[in-house]
Design a protein around this motif. Structure first.
Motif, PDB file in Angstrom:
ATOM      1  N   ASP A 135       0.819  -1.116  -0.074  1.00 51.46           N
ATOM      2  CA  ASP A 135      -0.160   0.184   0.072  1.00 51.46           C
ATOM      3  C   ASP A 135       0.729   1.398   0.018  1.00 51.46           C
ATOM      4  N   ILE A 136       0.766   2.207  -1.138  1.00 51.33           N
ATOM      5  CA  ILE A 136       1.786   3.457  -1.155  1.00 51.33           C
ATOM      6  C   ILE A 136       0.616   4.441  -1.019  1.00 51.33           C
ATOM      7  N   SER A 137       0.634   4.859   0.151  1.00 57.58           N
ATOM      8  CA  SER A 137      -0.218   5.915   0.718  1.00 57.58           C
ATOM      9  C   SER A 137       0.456   7.405   0.349  1.00 57.58           C
ATOM     10  N   GLN A 138      -0.897   8.359   0.108  1.00 57.18           N
ATOM     11  CA  GLN A 138      -0.520   9.803  -0.295  1.00 57.18           C
ATOM     12  C   GLN A 138       0.396  10.093   0.862  1.00 57.18           C
ATOM     13  N   ASP A 139       0.271   9.359   2.070  1.00 61.53           N
ATOM     14  CA  ASP A 139       1.252   9.859   3.096  1.00 61.53           C
ATOM     15  C   ASP A 139       2.674   9.887   3.033  1.00 61.53           C
ATOM     16  N   HIS A 140       2.998   8.843   1.895  1.00 59.04           N
ATOM     17  CA  HIS A 140       4.303   8.912   1.313  1.00 59.04           C
ATOM     18  C   HIS A 140       4.882   9.730   0.275  1.00 59.04           C
ATOM     19  N   LYS A 141       4.221  10.863   0.356  1.00 55.69           N
ATOM     20  CA  LYS A 141       4.583  11.884  -0.784  1.00 55.69           C
ATOM     21  C   LYS A 141       4.105  11.697  -2.182  1.00 55.69           C
ATOM     22  N   ILE A 142       3.007  10.570  -2.118  1.00 50.27           N
ATOM     23  CA  ILE A 142       2.560  10.550  -3.527  1.00 50.27           C
ATOM     24  C   ILE A 142       1.324  11.261  -3.655  1.00 50.27           C
ATOM     25  N   THR A 143       1.535  12.255  -4.621  1.00 46.88           N
ATOM     26  CA  THR A 143       0.715  13.613  -4.729  1.00 46.88           C
ATOM     27  C   THR A 143      -0.094  13.161  -5.911  1.00 46.88           C
ATOM     28  N   ALA A 144      -1.350  13.959  -6.423  1.00 42.16           N
ATOM     29  CA  ALA A 144      -2.032  13.347  -7.428  1.00 42.16           C
ATOM     30  C   ALA A 144      -1.254  13.565  -8.764  1.00 42.16           C
ATOM     31  N   SER A 145      -0.191  14.538  -8.617  1.00 39.40           N
ATOM     32  CA  SER A 145       0.588  14.646  -9.894  1.00 39.40           C
ATOM     33  C   SER A 145       1.390  13.179 -10.177  1.00 39.40           C
ATOM     34  N   VAL A 146       2.022  12.883  -9.017  1.00 37.41           N
ATOM     35  CA  VAL A 146       2.794  11.790  -9.016  1.00 37.41           C
ATOM     36  C   VAL A 146       1.770  10.312  -9.547  1.00 37.41           C
ATOM     37  N   LEU A 147       0.585  10.321  -8.909  1.00 36.37           N
ATOM     38  CA  LEU A 147      -0.288   9.119  -9.235  1.00 36.37           C
ATOM     39  C   LEU A 147      -0.589   9.448 -10.906  1.00 36.37           C
ATOM     40  N   ARG A 148      -0.864  10.640 -11.389  1.00 30.16           N
ATOM     41  CA  ARG A 148      -1.101  10.947 -12.752  1.00 30.16           C
ATOM     42  C   ARG A 148       0.042  10.400 -13.731  1.00 30.16           C
ATOM     43  N   ALA A 149       1.402  10.524 -13.255  1.00 27.30           N
ATOM     44  CA  ALA A 149       2.454  10.381 -13.983  1.00 27.30           C
ATOM     45  C   ALA A 149       2.700   8.814 -14.087  1.00 27.30           C
ATOM     46  N   VAL A 150       2.359   8.184 -12.916  1.00 22.45           N
ATOM     47  CA  VAL A 150       2.626   6.559 -12.768  1.00 22.45           C
ATOM     48  C   VAL A 150       1.386   5.982 -13.726  1.00 22.45           C
ATOM     49  N   SER A 151       0.246   6.265 -13.363  1.00 22.37           N
ATOM     50  CA  SER A 151      -0.952   5.418 -13.921  1.00 22.37           C
ATOM     51  C   SER A 151      -1.691   6.309 -15.004  1.00 22.37           C
ATOM     52  N   GLY A 152      -1.628   7.545 -15.078  1.00 26.38           N
ATOM     53  CA  GLY A 152      -2.290   8.208 -16.155  1.00 26.38           C
ATOM     54  C   GLY A 152      -3.792   8.726 -15.591  1.00 26.38           C
ATOM     55  N   GLN A 153      -4.005   8.414 -14.389  1.00 24.87           N
ATOM     56  CA  GLN A 153      -5.277   8.643 -13.743  1.00 24.87           C
ATOM     57  C   GLN A 153      -4.991   9.603 -12.789  1.00 24.87           C
ATOM     58  N   MET A 154      -6.009  10.231 -12.056  1.00 24.09           N
ATOM     59  CA  MET A 154      -6.107  11.223 -11.009  1.00 24.09           C
ATOM     60  C   MET A 154      -6.764  10.884  -9.837  1.00 24.09           C
ATOM     61  N   THR A 155      -7.650   9.650 -10.175  1.00 27.37           N
ATOM     62  CA  THR A 155      -8.503   9.579  -9.107  1.00 27.37           C
ATOM     63  C   THR A 155      -8.034   8.218  -8.037  1.00 27.37           C
ATOM     64  N   TRP A 156      -8.337   8.293  -7.045  1.00 28.79           N
ATOM     65  CA  TRP A 156      -7.711   7.005  -5.914  1.00 28.79           C
ATOM     66  C   TRP A 156      -8.878   6.091  -5.800  1.00 28.79           C
ATOM     67  N   PRO A 157      -8.202   4.969  -5.595  1.00 29.03           N
ATOM     68  CA  PRO A 157      -7.171   4.290  -5.899  1.00 29.03           C
ATOM     69  C   PRO A 157      -6.727   4.013  -7.232  1.00 29.03           C
ATOM     70  N   GLN A 158      -5.569   3.521  -7.380  1.00 29.62           N
ATOM     71  CA  GLN A 158      -4.957   2.977  -8.700  1.00 29.62           C
ATOM     72  C   GLN A 158      -4.173   1.915  -8.033  1.00 29.62           C
ATOM     73  N   VAL A 159      -4.658   0.495  -8.735  1.00 31.41           N
ATOM     74  CA  VAL A 159      -3.954  -0.875  -8.441  1.00 31.41           C
ATOM     75  C   VAL A 159      -3.288  -1.338  -9.636  1.00 31.41           C
ATOM     76  N   PHE A 160      -1.981  -1.685  -9.446  1.00 30.71           N
ATOM     77  CA  PHE A 160      -1.267  -2.677 -10.141  1.00 30.71           C
ATOM     78  C   PHE A 160      -0.947  -3.869  -9.878  1.00 30.71           C
ATOM     79  N   VAL A 161      -1.072  -4.904 -11.046  1.00 25.80           N
ATOM     80  CA  VAL A 161      -0.653  -6.475 -10.628  1.00 25.80           C
ATOM     81  C   VAL A 161       0.128  -6.741 -11.810  1.00 25.80           C
ATOM     82  N   GLY A 162       1.407  -7.203 -11.192  1.00 31.16           N
ATOM     83  CA  GLY A 162       2.673  -7.529 -11.860  1.00 31.16           C
ATOM     84  C   GLY A 162       3.028  -6.523 -12.950  1.00 31.16           C
ATOM     85  N   GLY A 163       2.870  -5.308 -12.541  1.00 36.14           N
ATOM     86  CA  GLY A 163       3.253  -3.913 -13.238  1.00 36.14           C
ATOM     87  C   GLY A 163       2.276  -3.413 -14.185  1.00 36.14           C
TER      88      GLY A 163
END
Length: 256
Positions: free
Chosen positions: A203-231
């Motif tokens: 679980d990588i929480s927003q508490d760990h400096k994961i901002t909305a912009s970081v989330l969008r950069a990683v997943s292409g989405q800005m809504t929480w959560p975003q889940v990855f399985v095997g990359g």
């Protein structure tokens, strides 16, 4: 000189009493309590918080613990020549909720195995050599001892080797990562789906400096959560429910 693995197969585990603190209360735990009438996987390591132990050995056993249990294992035990306070703190920091931590503070069990080694050159005193074993009703069924060479070899006592021994056809689960936000009901719903299926996730929480912009950069989405399985991006809570409801989902296959 380390013992030969074959010489230990068929022998009973050492009969000792461990000084443990489950639920932060002192309690004596005997070898019989841990092993009698059970099928148990044990992995032993040189020390809590040390690099290989913290980055590879413990985390992978914790990740594969649900699958090991589905293949007939009653418990997965980590033994180290550390005290109960250290083992409990390490378990909490590693979020190793699937592992039973057993402190062999005096090295009695490890010495009984013939695997107590001198680490005074590192300031560690007497510690355990790295090994893993499958114990059935208190009898060593199979043991994997790391080769006797310099450094801290980690070649045969890993969780994947143990899983292949127990069930060569078992498929390890893909790693699962959840990008979540504290207080988010959809995040809680997605994690509940994973927990209900016994799926270990990070679980990588927003508490760990994961901002909305970081989330969008990683997943292409800005809504929480975003889940990855095997990359692979699965998506939000609705997507997670749909994915893990499918009979051919990769994580579902891992339960076989």
């Amino acid at each position: 000189m380390l013992p030969n693995a074959e010489s230990l197969i068929g022998k009973p585990v050492p009969q000792v009493t461990f000084k443990a603190r489950p639920d932060n209360q002192w309690r004596d735990i005997t070898s019989d309590e841990l092993f009698k009438g059970k099928k148990v996987v044990v992995f032993a390591l040189p020390g809590a918080y040390t690099p290989t132990c913290s980055t590879s050995h413990l985390p992978r056993y914790n990740e594969l613990a649900p699958l090991l249990r589905r293949n007939g294992v009653d418990d997965i035990i980590c033994i180290s020549v550390n005290d109960a306070f250290v083992m409990n703190e390490w378990k909490g920091g590693q979020e190793a909720e699937n592992i039973t931590m057993i402190p062999d503070g005096n090295g009695d069990f490890t010495a009984g195995m013939g695997l107590l080694v001198d680490k005074r050159a590192l300031g560690f005193g007497q510690r355990s050599w790295r090994y893993s074993m499958l114990v059935k009703d208190g009898i060593i069924d199979r043991i994997f001892i790391e080769p006797d060479k310099e450094g801290d070899p980690f070649e045969v006592s890993d969780a994947d080797t143990m899983l292949r021994h127990i069930n060569p056809q078992a498929t390890p689960p893909e790693p699962v990562v959840v990008f979540s936000k504290p207080g988010c009901p959809h995040c809680a719903r997605a994690k509940a789906v994973l927990k209900a299926r016994g799926i270990v996730f990070t679980d990588i929480s927003q508490d760990h400096k994961i901002t909305a912009s970081v989330l969008r950069a990683v997943s292409g989405q800005m809504t929480w959560p975003q889940v990855f399985v095997g990359g692979t991006l699965i998506g939000n809570a609705d997507a997670v429910e749909a994915h893990f409801a499918a009979p051919d989902a990769p994580a579902a296959k891992a339960e076989a």
